[in-house]
Design an enzyme around this catalytic site. Structure first.
Site, PDB file in Angstrom:
ATOM      1  N   PHE A 473      26.402 -76.769  31.418  1.00  0.00           N
ATOM      2  CA  PHE A 473      26.950 -77.935  30.694  1.00  0.00           C
ATOM      3  C   PHE A 473      28.348 -77.662  30.144  1.00  0.00           C
ATOM      4  O   PHE A 473      28.651 -78.014  29.012  1.00  0.00           O
ATOM      5  CB  PHE A 473      26.005 -78.353  29.559  1.00  0.00           C
ATOM      6  CG  PHE A 473      24.554 -78.408  29.959  1.00  0.00           C
ATOM      7  CD1 PHE A 473      24.112 -79.325  30.898  1.00  0.00           C
ATOM      8  CD2 PHE A 473      23.632 -77.530  29.421  1.00  0.00           C
ATOM      9  CE1 PHE A 473      22.778 -79.372  31.292  1.00  0.00           C
ATOM     10  CE2 PHE A 473      22.304 -77.561  29.797  1.00  0.00           C
ATOM     11  CZ  PHE A 473      21.866 -78.489  30.735  1.00  0.00           C
ATOM     12  N   HIS A 474      29.208 -77.088  30.980  1.00  0.00           N
ATOM     13  CA  HIS A 474      30.563 -76.740  30.543  1.00  0.00           C
ATOM     14  C   HIS A 474      31.636 -77.333  31.453  1.00  0.00           C
ATOM     15  O   HIS A 474      32.536 -76.623  31.898  1.00  0.00           O
ATOM     16  CB  HIS A 474      30.726 -75.213  30.498  1.00  0.00           C
ATOM     17  CG  HIS A 474      29.824 -74.521  29.557  1.00  0.00           C
ATOM     18  ND1 HIS A 474      29.517 -73.174  29.670  1.00  0.00           N
ATOM     19  CD2 HIS A 474      29.153 -74.969  28.472  1.00  0.00           C
ATOM     20  CE1 HIS A 474      28.689 -72.822  28.700  1.00  0.00           C
ATOM     21  NE2 HIS A 474      28.454 -73.904  27.959  1.00  0.00           N
ATOM     22  N   PRO A 475      31.620 -78.642  31.753  1.00  0.00           N
ATOM     23  CA  PRO A 475      32.661 -79.194  32.620  1.00  0.00           C
ATOM     24  C   PRO A 475      34.024 -79.190  31.934  1.00  0.00           C
ATOM     25  O   PRO A 475      34.152 -79.560  30.771  1.00  0.00           O
ATOM     26  CB  PRO A 475      32.171 -80.624  32.874  1.00  0.00           C
ATOM     27  CG  PRO A 475      31.348 -80.964  31.671  1.00  0.00           C
ATOM     28  CD  PRO A 475      30.678 -79.677  31.285  1.00  0.00           C
TER      29      PRO A 475
END
Length: 538
Positions: A473-475
Site C-alpha cells: 500500500f505504498h503507491p
C-alpha cells in the site's frame, strides 16, 4: 464544514491525507492569508479505525476509495485491492500507521536527481526532528514535542521479541531504532497510536486551536472535480458537495495533495497530462505534460511461513469480533488493541548496495495460506509466524490513467508489478534472507515446518511470489519531481506543475523514486517542505 462558507481564498488545498493537513496548518499560521482545505470524505468518526488491530474493517466502506488494479500478468493475472483513505486523515486513518522514514540514501538520491539540496537527508532529518513527538527523542536522530505523536507497537506475546532475536541471530544487525543511525536493525517499530489510539496526521496538525482560526476553512464531503484555469493559470477548484457543484477560487495557488492515485487523475480531468490520452476522452488540453500518471511505483511483499511444534505456544490469533471491539472500547485492551505484524528489520542481500533492498516484517501469527502448505495434526490451532519480505527498490513501473472524463469513474491503475525481469530474481534473494531467520536458534520451537522448504529451488520461490505477493500500500511517483532535463517530470523541485502557473503538488505522487521505508513520514516531509516553499514565495 468548519468555518464560513467561503468562495475564495489565497490558497486552495485538495486532499486532507498525510499532506493536506500539514499545509493547511502551516499556511494558516499567517493570519494575513486565507486557506481552504477540501476533503472528499467526511470527518473521521468510525472508532474501529482508531484500533491498532481493527483498522482494516474500514476498507471497502465510506472511508475508502476502494480501488482495484488491472489484472497483473506478473501476478498470474490477479487484480490487487488498493485501499485509499477517503476521510479526514486520508490513508493515515485506515493504514497500519507505521512511521518508517526511509534511509539517508533515499533523500540524498532525490537531491542528486533534482539538483536541489533542500531534498537531501540533512534537511529531511531536520524536519523529522521538528515534527516528531516520541520518547526516543530528543536526540541527533529523533524529535520530541512535535505534532506527530507515536509509540512503540505493543505486543500480545513474547514471540514478537523472539522474531527480532531471530533477525539478530541471523547476523543482520542488532536490536535498535531503524529510524536512527542505521536501518540495519531489528525494531519494534513506532506507529501513530500513542496510548493505543490512532492519531492521524489530520489529528496531529488540525487540532481545535487550528480549526478555530478565522482564516482557515475546512470543507468535508467536497469531491474535487477539476482545477479551474484562466489560460494556463490555475485559479480555483470545482468540487461537488451534497450533489451540487461549487467553485472556490485561489488568489495565489492551488495545491494538490490528493495522493498518488487521485492527484494524477485530477490533473488529467483538468486538462493537464498526456495530450493524446486527454483527447481520447474528449478533454481540452491545458498543458501537455506527458509524465502525469507515469512512473507509478509500489512495494510488493511475499511471505515465508513457519509452523510451531505441537504444544508450543506463542501466537496470539487476531480477533475483531464484537467482543474484541467492546473490550477495546472499554479500556483499549484486548485483541483489537494489537497489530500482529509487530516488528521490522532491514537487510541488504548483496554487498555494495547504497541501502537495504528488503524490509522484513515479522508477524507473530502463522499465515496458513490455502490450508495445504503444512501437514500434520491440528495445524490450524498451532502457533507459528510469518516473515513478509518487502521489495524496497522495485525496477518495475506502472501507470494511472483515466477510464473516462467522468470524475466518478475510478481511474485505471496498472502498477506493472514484476514487469521488470530483475524484480523477480531480486525477490528470490529477499525470501532466502527471510528463510535464514527461520533457521535461527530462538525460532527453532516455532519452525517444525517452514514454507517454502529450506531446500526450495528458485522456481519454487518465483511461483510463491507470483501466487502470493501483494501490495504494501505504498503507491508513489505518478507526478514526479524532476530537473529541467527530465522530460517526464511533472513538477520542478519547487513542486510547481510544468506548463502551468499557480499550481503545485505536495503528496507522494511527487516522489522521484520510492522510499526504502513506508510513505507516511516522507509525505509529511514533502508537505512541510511545500509549506516552506509557499511561505518563501509570499
Amino acid at each position: 464544514m468548519t468555518g464560513a462558507n467561503k468562495t475564495a481564498a489565497d490558497y486552495v488545498i485538495v486532499g486532507a491525507g498525510a499532506a493536506g493537513p500539514v499545509l493547511a496548518a502551516r499556511l494558516s499560521e499567517n493570519p494575513d492569508v486565507t486557506v481552504v482545505l477540501l476533503e472528499a470524505g467526511g470527518e473521521n468518526t468510525d472508532d474501529r479505525g482508531r484500533m491498532q488491530g481493527a483498522f482494516f474493517l474500514l476498507w471497502g466502506g465510506e472511508a475508502d476509495w476502494g480501488y482495484t488494479t488491472t489484472a497483473q500478468p506478473g501476478l498470474n493475472g490477479r487484480q490487487v485491492y488498493v485501499p485509499r483513505g477517503r476521510v479526514m486523515g486520508g490513508s493515515t486513518a485506515i493504514n497500519v500507521g507505521a512511521w518508517l522514514r526511509g534511509t539517508e540514501a533515499d533523500y540524498d538520491g532525490w537531491a542528486a536527481l533534482l539538483g536541489d539540496k533542500g531534498w537531501a537527508f540533512e534537511n529531511a532529518l531536520r524536519v523529522f526532528r521538528q515534527v516528531e513527538n516520541t520518547d526516543r527523542g530528543p536526540s541527533e536522530w529523533r524529535g520530541s514535542g512535535g505534532p506527530v505523536a507515536m509509540a512503540d507497537l505493543p505486543a500480545a506475546t513474547s514471540l514478537a521479541d523472539t522474531l527480532l532475536d531471530g533477525f539478530t541471530e541471523a547476523g543482520y544487525g542488532p536490536r535498535g531504532d531503524v529510524d536512527a543511525e542505521t536501518p540495519y536493525a531489528a525494531d519494534r517499530y513506532q506507529t501513530i497510536f500513542p496510548e493505543g489510539y490512532r492519531q492521524t496526521i489530520a489529528d496531529a496538525y488540525l487540532g481545535e486551536d487550528v480549526r478555530s482560526r478565522p482564516n482557515l476553512t475546512i470543507v468535508t464531503g467536497a469531491f474535487a472535480r477539476r482545477v479551474v484555469f484562466d489560460g494556463t493559470r490555475a485559479t480555483g477548484v470545482v468540487y461537488r458537495k451534497d450533489g451540487r457543484d461549487q467553485e472556490v477560487s485561489a488568489a495565489r495557488e492551488v495545491v494538490l495533495s490528493a495522493g498518488a492515485i487521485n492527484t494524477p487523475q485530477l490533473l488529467m480531468l483538468s486538462g493537464v497530462g498526456p495530450a493524446g490520452h486527454l483527447r481520447e476522452h474528449g478533454i481540452d488540453v491545458v498543458a501537455d505534460v506527458p509524465g502525469v500518471g507515469e512512473n507509478l511505483q509500489d512495494h510488493l511483499f511475499a511471505p515465508v511461513r513457519g509452523l510451531a511444534r505441537p504444544g508450543v505456544e506463542g501466537s496470539c490469533p487476531a480477533r475483531t469480533d464484537d467482543a474484541a471491539l467492546a473490550e477495546w472500547r472499554a479500556g483499549r485492551t484486548g485483541p483489537a488493541a494489537y497489530w500482529q505484524q509487530n516488528g521490522v528489520g532491514f537487510v541488504a542481500t548483496e554487498p555494495g548496495l547504497p541501502g537495504p533492498d528488503f524490509e522484513l516484517m515479522f508477524q507473530y501469527n502463522p499465515d496458513l495460506g490455502d490450508g495445504t502448505l503444512f501437514t500434520g495434526e491440528d495445524v490450524e490451532s498451532r502457533s507459528g509466524y510469518t516473515i513478509a519480505a518487502i521489495l524496497l527498490q522495485p525496477r518495475s513501473r506502472g501507470t494511472v490513467r483515466l477510464a473516462s472524463a467522468d470524475p466518478d469513474d475510478h481511474p485505471v491503475i496498472d502498477p506493472g508489478y514484476l514487469s521488470h525481469p530483475e524484480d523477480l530474481a531480486t525477490f528470490v534473494r529477499g525470501l532466502r534472507a527471510s528463510h535464514k531467520i527461520t533457521q535461527s536458534p530462538s525460532l527453532a520451537p516455532y519452525t517444525e515446518q517452514v514454507h517454502p522448504p529450506v531446500d526450495a529451488s528458485d522456481e519454487v520461490y518465483e511461483k510463491l511470489v507470483r501466487d502470493d505477493a501483494t501490495t504494501a500500500f505504498h503507491p508513489v511517483g505518478t507526478a514526479r519531481m524532476g530537473d529541467a532535463s527530465d522530460l517526464l517530470a511533472v513538477t520542478d523541485p519547487q513542486l510547481r506543475v510544468r506548463g502551468v502557473q499557480g499550481l503545485r503538488i505536495a503528496d507522494a505522487s511527487v516522489f522521484p523514486t520510492i522510499i526504502r521505508g513506508h510513505t507516511m513520514a516522507p509525505t509529511v516531509f514533502v508537505a512541510e517542505r511545500a509549506a516552506e516553499l509557499l511561505r518563501t514565495a509570499e
